[in-house]
Design a protein around this motif. Structure first.
Motif, mmCIF file in Angstrom:
data_model
loop_
_atom_site.group_PDB
_atom_site.id
_atom_site.type_symbol
_atom_site.label_atom_id
_atom_site.label_comp_id
_atom_site.label_asym_id
_atom_site.label_seq_id
_atom_site.Cartn_x
_atom_site.Cartn_y
_atom_site.Cartn_z
ATOM 1 N N TYR A 106 -5.895 12.214 -10.421
ATOM 2 C CA TYR A 106 -7.232 12.414 -9.858
ATOM 3 C C TYR A 106 -8.256 12.889 -10.882
ATOM 4 C CZ TYR A 106 -5.300 11.993 -5.143
ATOM 5 O OH TYR A 106 -4.701 11.525 -3.994
ATOM 6 N N ALA A 107 -7.849 13.752 -11.806
ATOM 7 C CA ALA A 107 -8.812 14.396 -12.702
ATOM 8 C C ALA A 107 -9.478 13.373 -13.614
ATOM 9 C CB ALA A 107 -8.104 15.458 -13.550
ATOM 10 N N PRO A 108 -10.805 13.472 -13.793
ATOM 11 C CA PRO A 108 -11.492 12.549 -14.725
ATOM 12 C C PRO A 108 -11.046 12.806 -16.156
ATOM 13 C CG PRO A 108 -12.980 14.264 -13.942
ATOM 14 C CD PRO A 108 -11.730 14.418 -13.156
ATOM 15 N N ARG A 109 -10.871 11.714 -16.896
ATOM 16 C CA ARG A 109 -10.443 11.820 -18.292
ATOM 17 C C ARG A 109 -11.594 12.340 -19.154
ATOM 18 N NH1 ARG A 109 -6.511 11.701 -15.856
ATOM 19 N NH2 ARG A 109 -4.765 10.264 -16.002
ATOM 20 N N ILE A 179 2.697 -0.755 -10.873
ATOM 21 C CA ILE A 179 2.910 -0.339 -9.476
ATOM 22 C C ILE A 179 1.621 0.224 -8.898
ATOM 23 C CG2 ILE A 179 4.135 1.344 -8.044
ATOM 24 C CD1 ILE A 179 6.571 0.872 -9.769
ATOM 25 N N ARG A 180 0.917 1.044 -9.690
ATOM 26 C CA ARG A 180 -0.372 1.561 -9.223
ATOM 27 C C ARG A 180 -1.353 0.414 -8.978
ATOM 28 N NH1 ARG A 180 1.412 4.983 -13.223
ATOM 29 N NH2 ARG A 180 1.350 7.232 -12.835
ATOM 30 N N GLU A 181 -1.470 -0.474 -9.950
ATOM 31 C CA GLU A 181 -2.449 -1.553 -9.839
ATOM 32 C C GLU A 181 -2.124 -2.490 -8.679
ATOM 33 O OE1 GLU A 181 -2.207 -3.225 -13.691
ATOM 34 O OE2 GLU A 181 -3.336 -1.608 -14.662
ATOM 35 N N SER A 182 -0.851 -2.752 -8.449
ATOM 36 C CA SER A 182 -0.466 -3.623 -7.336
ATOM 37 C C SER A 182 -0.839 -2.985 -5.998
ATOM 38 C CB SER A 182 1.037 -3.897 -7.376
ATOM 39 O OG SER A 182 1.382 -4.516 -8.578
ATOM 40 N N ALA A 183 -0.591 -1.662 -5.874
ATOM 41 C CA ALA A 183 -0.921 -0.984 -4.617
ATOM 42 C C ALA A 183 -2.426 -0.941 -4.394
ATOM 43 C CB ALA A 183 -0.357 0.442 -4.652
ATOM 44 N N TYR A 184 -3.183 -0.669 -5.453
ATOM 45 C CA TYR A 184 -4.650 -0.665 -5.302
ATOM 46 C C TYR A 184 -5.156 -2.063 -4.956
ATOM 47 C CZ TYR A 184 -4.865 4.025 -7.303
ATOM 48 O OH TYR A 184 -4.721 5.372 -7.515
ATOM 49 N N THR A 189 -5.140 3.443 -0.523
ATOM 50 C CA THR A 189 -5.955 4.540 -1.050
ATOM 51 C C THR A 189 -5.178 5.251 -2.153
ATOM 52 O OG1 THR A 189 -5.068 6.134 0.521
ATOM 53 C CG2 THR A 189 -7.004 4.862 1.213
ATOM 54 N N ARG A 190 -5.885 6.138 -2.865
ATOM 55 C CA ARG A 190 -5.209 6.837 -3.967
ATOM 56 C C ARG A 190 -4.085 7.715 -3.440
ATOM 57 N NH1 ARG A 190 -8.664 9.133 -8.824
ATOM 58 N NH2 ARG A 190 -9.002 6.907 -8.909
ATOM 59 N N TRP A 191 -4.300 8.389 -2.322
ATOM 60 C CA TRP A 191 -3.251 9.233 -1.770
ATOM 61 C C TRP A 191 -2.061 8.405 -1.291
ATOM 62 C CZ3 TRP A 191 -0.719 13.309 -2.001
ATOM 63 C CH2 TRP A 191 0.117 13.715 -0.975
ATOM 64 N N GLN A 192 -2.342 7.214 -0.724
ATOM 65 C CA GLN A 192 -1.234 6.350 -0.310
ATOM 66 C C GLN A 192 -0.418 5.891 -1.514
ATOM 67 O OE1 GLN A 192 -3.604 3.472 1.867
ATOM 68 N NE2 GLN A 192 -2.822 4.211 3.836
ATOM 69 N N VAL A 193 -1.087 5.617 -2.612
ATOM 70 C CA VAL A 193 -0.364 5.224 -3.829
ATOM 71 C C VAL A 193 0.511 6.377 -4.320
ATOM 72 C CG1 VAL A 193 -0.642 4.557 -6.240
ATOM 73 C CG2 VAL A 193 -2.124 3.571 -4.498
ATOM 74 N N VAL A 194 -0.062 7.597 -4.292
ATOM 75 C CA VAL A 194 0.682 8.753 -4.782
ATOM 76 C C VAL A 194 1.873 9.066 -3.883
ATOM 77 C CG1 VAL A 194 0.546 11.250 -5.163
ATOM 78 C CG2 VAL A 194 -1.285 9.758 -5.992
ATOM 79 N N SER A 195 1.601 9.142 -2.556
ATOM 80 C CA SER A 195 2.645 9.592 -1.630
ATOM 81 C C SER A 195 3.708 8.535 -1.360
ATOM 82 C CB SER A 195 2.000 10.040 -0.310
ATOM 83 O OG SER A 195 1.306 8.952 0.285
#
Length: 297
Positions: A106-109, A179-184, A189-195
């Motif tokens: 979540y944190a901005p780079r 995996i992240r990119e496929s889910a997005y 949502t970001r939380w769905q990707v994380v959880s």
């Protein structure tokens, strides 16, 4: 083959032979270094088992500390260590895993994130006695928790928190970016990707880091000595604000006694502590293997 090629081949052969000799020398040095470490560790363990085995019995495990070596036991220390590990996990795991997920996902780079990462890495290398001084000033005196189980658990939570954050971040980074990119791409949502994806896949690494961090907390003595944990407890804590003792503190107390019998009791307590740590590390390995077999692909 030209003369230049022959010269290069000759020089290469000479360097190859030199590298092989150097590799053989390093292999021998590393072998004897490993052998030396194993011999020292084995001799220490044999000495501890030889001195402590005669004192290990049911009465030793179920009795309170006593000034009489024949009646002394580690019941209050075992219960205190169990509560210490449970409370430390309760405080440190949600905060550590949550902080790692935020910093990683979540944190901005930018420079501020790099500064936080640098400080977390530095905190993981600070000597444990410094955390004891911090716990003494913050929890024991400022929040007036006294020499209680709660103050000890909060101090140990500070100690293991950087380790849990770093191990969780490393486990999350090991998840393939695809995996992240496929889910997005599918609208998650970001939380769905994380959880639903990242945490289940990273679970083996996260659990291993948590258990190893808790293993360190169970074996630490300096922070609890600094906050003033008692060395002679002839009762069990009934609330979070009661005094307590743990196995490392009990061992420290017995080794400081002049009587030879108490050194035998300390060796027996060390055996119990080593078995406790061995079971925790074994559970980390079993959990990691289980989740590696059952994690989503």
């Amino acid at each position: 083959m030209t003369e230049v090629q022959q010269a290069v081949a000759t020089r290469f052969d000479l360097r190859l032979e030199r590298r092989r000799r150097l590799g053989q020398i390093l292999a021998v040095v590393l072998f004897f270094s490993t052998l030396f470490g194993l011999l020292v560790l084995t001799s220490l363990m044999v000495d501890v088992v030889r001195k402590g085995a005669p004192w290990l019995d049911w009465q030793f495990l179920t009795s309170y500390p006593s000034r009489n070596p024949e009646e002394a036991g580690i019941k209050s220390a075992i219960v205190g260590s169990f509560w210490m590990m449970l409370l430390t996990a309760l405080f440190s795991v949600p905060i550590g895993v949550g902080a790692a997920v935020y910093l990683e996902e979540y944190a901005p780079r930018g420079w501020f994130l790099r500064l936080i990462q640098l400080n977390i890495a530095n905190l993981a290398g600070i000597p444990s006695v410094i955390y004891g001084i911090l716990g003494l000033g913050l929890f024991v005196r400022f929040f007036a928790l006294g020499r209680s189980l709660l103050a000890g658990a909060l101090t140990m939570s500070l100690l293991v928190l950087p380790i849990i954050v770093i191990s969780t971040q490393e486990a999350l980074r090991a998840v393939p970016q695809g995996i992240r990119e496929s889910a997005y791409a599918l609208g998650a949502t970001r939380w769905q990707v994380v959880s639903s994806h990242l945490l289940p896949i990273a679970a083996p690494g996260i659990l291993t880091g948590i258990i190893l961090a808790l293993s360190r907390a169970v074996g630490e003595t300096a922070p609890l000595v600094m906050i003033g944990a008692l060395t002679f407890i002839a009762f069990l804590p009934e609330s979070l604000l009661d005094p307590f003792t743990v196995l490392p503190i009990q061992i420290f107390n017995w080794t400081a006694r002049p009587q030879e019998e108490f050194r035998g009791l300390a060796a027996a307590a060390i055996i119990v502590l080593m078995v406790f740590l061995f079971l925790m590390n074994l559970s980390a390995i079993l959990l990691r293997n289980y989740y590696e077999r059952h994690r989503p692909h």
